[in-house]
Design a protein around this motif. Sequence first.
Motif, short mmCIF file in Angstrom:
data_model
loop_
_atom_site.label_atom_id
_atom_site.label_comp_id
_atom_site.label_asym_id
_atom_site.label_seq_id
_atom_site.Cartn_x
_atom_site.Cartn_y
_atom_site.Cartn_z
N LEU A 35 45.23 43.54 -17.68
CA LEU A 35 46.53 43.09 -17.18
C LEU A 35 47.65 43.57 -18.10
O LEU A 35 48.71 44.01 -17.62
N CYS A 87 42.67 31.60 -18.21
CA CYS A 87 43.56 32.44 -19.01
C CYS A 87 44.07 33.62 -18.18
O CYS A 87 45.26 33.96 -18.24
N VAL A 88 43.19 34.22 -17.40
CA VAL A 88 43.59 35.34 -16.54
C VAL A 88 44.63 34.87 -15.51
O VAL A 88 45.65 35.53 -15.30
N ILE A 118 42.21 39.63 -20.60
CA ILE A 118 43.52 39.99 -20.07
C ILE A 118 43.98 41.38 -20.55
O ILE A 118 45.09 41.80 -20.26
N THR A 148 47.95 34.25 -17.16
CA THR A 148 48.60 35.50 -17.55
C THR A 148 49.22 36.18 -16.34
O THR A 148 50.35 36.70 -16.41
N GLN A 149 48.52 36.17 -15.21
CA GLN A 149 49.09 36.73 -13.98
C GLN A 149 50.37 35.98 -13.60
O GLN A 149 51.37 36.59 -13.19
#
Length: 399
Positions: A130, A99-100, A127, A103-104
């Motif tokens: 972020l 997921c991270v 996240i 998202t990036q």
Amino acid sequence: MKKKQAIPYICIVFILSIFFYSCEDSTDTRITNSRTLGISSDMILIGSSLALGGHAGYLGTQTLHGALAYLNYVNDTGGIHGRKIRLVAYDDGYDPPRCVANTQRLIVQDKVFCLFGYVGTPTTVKIIPLVEDAKIPILGMFTGANALREPLKRYMINVRASYYQETGAAVKHLVEEIKLSKIAVFYQYDVYGFDGLKGTEIALKPYGLVPVATSSYIRGTLDVEEGLEKIMTKGAQAVVMIGTYEPCAKFIRLARLKGFSSVFYNVSFVGADELARILGQIDEQIIVTQVVPPPEASNIDKDLWGAREYIDLLKKYYPGDDPNFVSLEGYINAKVFVEGLKRAGRDLDREKFIDAIETIRQLDLGIANPLSFNSRDHQGLERVYFTYLKNGKFVWLDD
């Protein structure tokens, strides 16, 4: 002599001041430009990371389908202020590191305007840094985690009721109405489960109660046997379950095979329709709190016109899907997102979008639960609905 030496010094100061002013101006320009990323003359690009396969795939897929049913309708009827909405979705398998990474990618490479429709507590909480660093809005997360609500985070817009509200309503029902006092907690061993456990403990405290037993399972597994045995030995009258559909269904079926009689209560994230499908025609004391009403109830309740609208659009855009709680929530999230875009106007940017969301007061979405936000409260809905398993389906416990 001193006057001649002062001239170069003054020049250096002047040059440095121009340099720093230019840097500051450049920084301001970058910040201003970032606010309009993902926006073109005819399109708004948004992004999502959610489980599209694996043990939480049903939740992610149905959340996405519900949202797209409304977004496709909006696009087909002209869009918002002349712009169509495009949603990019990546599968994270309900895995926080994936997921991270997704998202990036959405923020840095795809340069989306905002994030939308994330599914799950362990994934979404990861996240938060972020989101805050990029100052990018995220709306409509399929999780009731308290960490997304307190303290208030400007760029996080929660639509649904929290897990604390769900477990609080459930404990009140179990203790005050069913007159039970021996309540256990079975939870997923991660931040999602811990949140539900804490919410249950908070709800029990005013009654002078604590869980008679707690047990857990590891996310992504079906290892529920040890947890079940621990709870059975304490003679629990009710089990608060903070998990997903497969392990919770296995826990309930094993409990019945072992002759363990109890009320089984689940929070909404369990995925009630999938839980019912797995359990089949078992007609037991199984309760699930929901943050949206049963879609079928719209046939008999005129105040649920929004649920009726959802059924019609789901049938149009996803004819193979049956109406369900999860996709209805995704649909509601999309309606709130579009309402924010409408209020922000044609001259859209990220900050104006958040400001616009905060102007929403008592908006009727047709689910018998008005939606409101303000600058101090970024959770729009408060109501918790009760459903119970009857003839293989979860129906509204409206008394």
